[in-house]
Design a protein around this motif. Structure first.
Motif, PDB file in Angstrom:
ATOM      1  N   ILE A 141      53.443  43.073  46.975  1.00  0.00           N
ATOM      2  CA  ILE A 141      52.198  43.764  46.635  1.00  0.00           C
ATOM      3  C   ILE A 141      52.356  44.570  45.346  1.00  0.00           C
ATOM      4  N   VAL A 142      53.454  45.337  45.250  1.00  0.00           N
ATOM      5  CA  VAL A 142      53.678  46.166  44.062  1.00  0.00           C
ATOM      6  C   VAL A 142      53.931  45.289  42.841  1.00  0.00           C
ATOM      7  N   LEU A 143      54.746  44.257  43.026  1.00  0.00           N
ATOM      8  CA  LEU A 143      55.066  43.355  41.926  1.00  0.00           C
ATOM      9  C   LEU A 143      53.807  42.696  41.397  1.00  0.00           C
ATOM     10  N   ASP A 144      52.954  42.257  42.308  1.00  0.00           N
ATOM     11  CA  ASP A 144      51.716  41.612  41.915  1.00  0.00           C
ATOM     12  C   ASP A 144      50.838  42.550  41.090  1.00  0.00           C
ATOM     13  N   SER A 145      50.752  43.809  41.521  1.00  0.00           N
ATOM     14  CA  SER A 145      49.882  44.764  40.836  1.00  0.00           C
ATOM     15  C   SER A 145      50.321  45.004  39.400  1.00  0.00           C
ATOM     16  N   THR A 146      51.619  45.211  39.192  1.00  0.00           N
ATOM     17  CA  THR A 146      52.093  45.527  37.848  1.00  0.00           C
ATOM     18  C   THR A 146      52.098  44.296  36.952  1.00  0.00           C
ATOM     19  N   ILE A 147      52.428  43.136  37.515  1.00  0.00           N
ATOM     20  CA  ILE A 147      52.414  41.913  36.717  1.00  0.00           C
ATOM     21  C   ILE A 147      51.005  41.608  36.226  1.00  0.00           C
ATOM     22  N   VAL A 148      50.026  41.747  37.118  1.00  0.00           N
ATOM     23  CA  VAL A 148      48.644  41.445  36.751  1.00  0.00           C
ATOM     24  C   VAL A 148      48.169  42.370  35.636  1.00  0.00           C
ATOM     25  N   ALA A 149      48.557  43.650  35.709  1.00  0.00           N
ATOM     26  CA  ALA A 149      48.130  44.601  34.685  1.00  0.00           C
ATOM     27  C   ALA A 149      48.586  44.168  33.297  1.00  0.00           C
ATOM     28  N   VAL A 150      49.800  43.645  33.211  1.00  0.00           N
ATOM     29  CA  VAL A 150      50.323  43.201  31.919  1.00  0.00           C
ATOM     30  C   VAL A 150      49.615  41.935  31.440  1.00  0.00           C
ATOM     31  N   ALA A 151      49.191  41.075  32.376  1.00  0.00           N
ATOM     32  CA  ALA A 151      48.631  39.775  32.011  1.00  0.00           C
ATOM     33  C   ALA A 151      47.129  39.797  31.753  1.00  0.00           C
ATOM     34  N   VAL A 152      46.461  40.927  31.961  1.00  0.00           N
ATOM     35  CA  VAL A 152      45.005  40.982  31.848  1.00  0.00           C
ATOM     36  C   VAL A 152      44.484  40.461  30.502  1.00  0.00           C
ATOM     37  N   PRO A 153      45.065  40.793  29.344  1.00  0.00           N
ATOM     38  CA  PRO A 153      44.523  40.274  28.081  1.00  0.00           C
ATOM     39  C   PRO A 153      44.510  38.745  28.016  1.00  0.00           C
ATOM     40  N   ASP A 154      45.563  38.095  28.498  1.00  0.00           N
ATOM     41  CA  ASP A 154      45.608  36.629  28.484  1.00  0.00           C
ATOM     42  C   ASP A 154      44.583  36.040  29.446  1.00  0.00           C
TER      43      ASP A 154
ATOM     44  N   GLN B 143      41.744  37.405  30.297  1.00  0.00           N
ATOM     45  CA  GLN B 143      40.430  37.591  29.669  1.00  0.00           C
ATOM     46  C   GLN B 143      40.163  36.503  28.634  1.00  0.00           C
ATOM     47  N   ARG B 144      41.133  36.198  27.837  1.00  0.00           N
ATOM     48  CA  ARG B 144      40.956  35.191  26.792  1.00  0.00           C
ATOM     49  C   ARG B 144      40.751  33.796  27.383  1.00  0.00           C
ATOM     50  N   ASP B 145      41.570  33.419  28.370  1.00  0.00           N
ATOM     51  CA  ASP B 145      41.526  32.059  28.896  1.00  0.00           C
ATOM     52  C   ASP B 145      40.301  31.781  29.761  1.00  0.00           C
ATOM     53  N   LEU B 146      39.826  32.779  30.513  1.00  0.00           N
ATOM     54  CA  LEU B 146      38.710  32.552  31.437  1.00  0.00           C
ATOM     55  C   LEU B 146      37.391  33.112  30.915  1.00  0.00           C
ATOM     56  N   GLY B 147      37.396  33.696  29.739  1.00  0.00           N
ATOM     57  CA  GLY B 147      36.157  34.144  29.122  1.00  0.00           C
ATOM     58  C   GLY B 147      35.535  35.362  29.766  1.00  0.00           C
ATOM     59  N   PHE B 148      36.344  36.259  30.258  1.00  0.00           N
ATOM     60  CA  PHE B 148      35.828  37.500  30.826  1.00  0.00           C
ATOM     61  C   PHE B 148      35.235  38.382  29.728  1.00  0.00           C
ATOM     62  N   SER B 149      34.200  39.131  30.084  1.00  0.00           N
ATOM     63  CA  SER B 149      33.714  40.186  29.196  1.00  0.00           C
ATOM     64  C   SER B 149      34.659  41.376  29.286  1.00  0.00           C
ATOM     65  N   ASP B 150      34.490  42.335  28.379  1.00  0.00           N
ATOM     66  CA  ASP B 150      35.348  43.520  28.408  1.00  0.00           C
ATOM     67  C   ASP B 150      35.179  44.291  29.708  1.00  0.00           C
ATOM     68  N   ALA B 151      33.950  44.367  30.213  1.00  0.00           N
ATOM     69  CA  ALA B 151      33.732  45.075  31.476  1.00  0.00           C
ATOM     70  C   ALA B 151      34.141  44.212  32.668  1.00  0.00           C
ATOM     71  N   GLY B 152      33.865  42.923  32.592  1.00  0.00           N
ATOM     72  CA  GLY B 152      34.133  42.049  33.729  1.00  0.00           C
ATOM     73  C   GLY B 152      35.601  41.876  34.031  1.00  0.00           C
ATOM     74  N   VAL B 153      36.457  41.910  33.011  1.00  0.00           N
ATOM     75  CA  VAL B 153      37.877  41.674  33.253  1.00  0.00           C
ATOM     76  C   VAL B 153      38.502  42.782  34.094  1.00  0.00           C
ATOM     77  N   ALA B 154      37.867  43.956  34.126  1.00  0.00           N
ATOM     78  CA  ALA B 154      38.402  45.041  34.966  1.00  0.00           C
ATOM     79  C   ALA B 154      38.405  44.655  36.433  1.00  0.00           C
ATOM     80  N   TRP B 155      37.533  43.728  36.828  1.00  0.00           N
ATOM     81  CA  TRP B 155      37.465  43.337  38.235  1.00  0.00           C
ATOM     82  C   TRP B 155      38.633  42.464  38.671  1.00  0.00           C
ATOM     83  N   VAL B 156      39.431  41.991  37.728  1.00  0.00           N
ATOM     84  CA  VAL B 156      40.669  41.320  38.109  1.00  0.00           C
ATOM     85  C   VAL B 156      41.579  42.301  38.852  1.00  0.00           C
ATOM     86  N   VAL B 157      41.538  43.559  38.451  1.00  0.00           N
ATOM     87  CA  VAL B 157      42.295  44.611  39.135  1.00  0.00           C
ATOM     88  C   VAL B 157      41.445  45.283  40.207  1.00  0.00           C
TER      89      VAL B 157
END
Length: 510
Positions: free
Chosen positions: A21-34, A36-50
């Motif tokens: 659970i902890v590993l997943d949370s921190t890894i995802v935080a680092v990967a958010v920019p990629d 957003q770029r690959d799936l076409g998230f908006s700046d506000a929408g990508v926050a919902w990944v977390v």
């Protein structure tokens, strides 16, 4: 396999899930920019990944804890682990932004089912104070290790193999942990769903907490009002229900509420600091994603070493309260040092020392505050109290993230013509000082409101849930096997954790 080895193996399974659970949370935080770029998230929408994960996780914790009391914590744990693993596969294969968000909600639901019962299972596996302190230290070490590894692995895996791998890596790990848990976890049973799960109450508390987290994250007043109404409806439902989801006699215990108020503040500090410090390192000091992860490493490493080797000995000798006071004082000092960082800081001269001090503080604070939050729970209520404490942690994290981000943004916006680096520095250091205020408040609560450990609550009558029992045809509980000459935590006259807090009641010893 000896009784102690069985308990140690069961603890390893519980910690492995927490690590995921902890590993997943921190890894995802680092990967958010990629992502957003690959799936076409908006700046506000990508926050919902977390945030999608966080909303589902926080909203289901209390329900999951009660479910564990009724059907057996091991069943709920394994079900949550299975859901988390399947959801990780769906996230890794998600072709669209909407599919990924749906997978993250499902991941949060699985994480809540598993995490809600972990603390209660540890308490029952290790009822003796010294053993329990060591187990909590190992648990905290796992959390710190996951955070440390996540920051680095997130950058490495995302750069080398792409962001889907950060989810897919959970699949083989989750399967292995599930198989091990199926064999090693003590198979306790509860009275069954016939004793009352209170589905209307579950819907009210889940909806209320989910909306509350959403309101904190999104600064949505309408959601906040709706959350208050749903939570008020939940309290009314618990008062009127024949078999309530959460016994109000438990939530009426002053110690539980006060201790978890401190939990909220501690975890608000941790999550908010992680977010604001990452931005400070990137936007003020100019580090990239991998460099940011490496810059963070001293804190989780120190946390892990202290929680594994130092905190259990101190807690076993002095009790949790004095150790908690010391840890909060160190955490407060570290944040004050960060609040005094210069505009152009040197990592080794200015950033590294406060990070080490904070690591020392968190390393002894977290195991102790968890023990105090679980103190005084009757055996039949450990699942609910564990879920309540986990809910406090998640709600605190969301609160801290929202408040410190807002403070930093407001202070930066009020730049008064200052260059952007200077304005950003002012915003983030102001956030560090507000986080120090959170810690100071938790310290005052501990000093003045947590003086005496709670008395053992009487076992409820009538609609109460009996203490979990071992299934006669299967493996007996590891705790009861440990020392035949002693009674288990569920049979002793004093509560498992209260004994560890004994020094907290008498003249401070923790």
């Amino acid at each position: 396999m000896s009784a102690f080895s069985k308990r140690a193996s069961a603890l390893a399974v519980l910690c492995a899930m927490s690590l995921m659970i902890v590993l997943d949370s921190t890894i995802v935080a680092v990967a958010v920019p990629d992502i957003q770029r690959d799936l076409g998230f908006s700046d506000a929408g990508v926050a919902w990944v977390v945030n999608g994960y966080l909303v589902a996780f926080a909203g289901l914790l209390l329900f999951a804890g009660r479910l564990g009391d009724l059907v057996g914590a091991w069943r709920v744990f394994l079900a949550g682990l299975a859901v988390f693993t399947v959801a990780s596969l769906l996230c890794g294969l998600a072709p669209t932004a909407g599919a990924l968000i749906a997978g993250r909600f499902l991941q949060g639901a699985g994480g809540a089912l598993a995490a809600a019962v972990v603390l209660g299972m540890i308490v029952r596996l290790f009822p003796q104070p010294a053993e329990q302190a060591r187990a909590m230290g190992i648990y905290s070490f796992t959390q710190a290790g996951g955070a440390a590894a996540g920051f680095v692995l997130g950058g490495v895996l995302t750069d080398a193999l792409g962001w889907p791998v950060i989810f897919l890596i959970n699949v083989p790990i989750g399967l292995a942990v599930w198989l091990a848990g199926r064999r090693l976890l003590p198979r306790e049973t509860g009275p069954g769903l016939r004793r009352g799960l209170d589905l209307p109450g579950a819907a009210l508390i889940t909806g209320g907490l989910s909306l509350a987290v959403y309101a904190i994250i999104s600064s949505a007043p309408v959601a906040a009002v709706a959350a208050v109404l749903l939570l008020a409806g939940f309290v009314l439902r618990q008062h009127l229900a024949r078999r309530p989801l959460i016994a109000l006699r438990v939530l009426g215990r002053r110690w539980l509420l006060v201790a978890n108020a401190a939990v909220v503040l501690v975890f608000a500090t941790g999550m908010g600091f992680q977010f604001t410090n990452a931005l400070f390192v990137q936007r003020v000091m100019g580090y990239d994603a991998l460099g940011t992860g490496l810059a963070f490493l001293p804190t989780p490493i120190v946390i892990g070493l202290v929680s594994l080797f130092v905190a259990p000995r101190l807690t076993g000798r002095f009790g949790p309260r004095p150790v908690l006071i010391t840890g909060l004082a160190l955490l407060f000092a570290g944040l004050l040092l960060l609040g005094r960082l210069p505009v152009a800081p040197s990592y080794w001269a200015d950033m590294f020392p406060p990070l080490v001090v904070m690591g020392l503080g968190v390393g002894v604070t977290v195991p102790a505050i968890i023990m105090l939050a679980m103190a005084g729970a009757a055996p039949a209520d450990t699942g609910m109290v564990s879920g309540f404490s986990n809910t406090a942690q998640q709600a605190g994290g969301a609160l801290g993230l929202a408040v410190l981000a807002a403070v930093a943004a407001a202070r930066t916006a009020d730049r008064g013509g200052a260059p952007e680096p200077v304005a950003l520095h002012a915003g983030y250091t102001q956030a560090f000082l507000v986080a120090a205020g959170f810690v100071l408040t938790a310290l005052l609560i501990t000093v003045f409101a947590l003086r005496r450990a709670p008395a053992q609550p009487a076992e409820p009558s009538g609609t109460t849930t009996p203490a979990p029992r071992a299934e006669p045809s299967r493996t007996t509980t590891a705790a009861s096997q440990a020392e035949p000459s002693r009674t288990t935590g569920a049979q002793r006259s004093e509560p498992p954790v209260t004994a560890a807090c004994g020094g907290a009641g008498a003249p401070p010893a923790r």
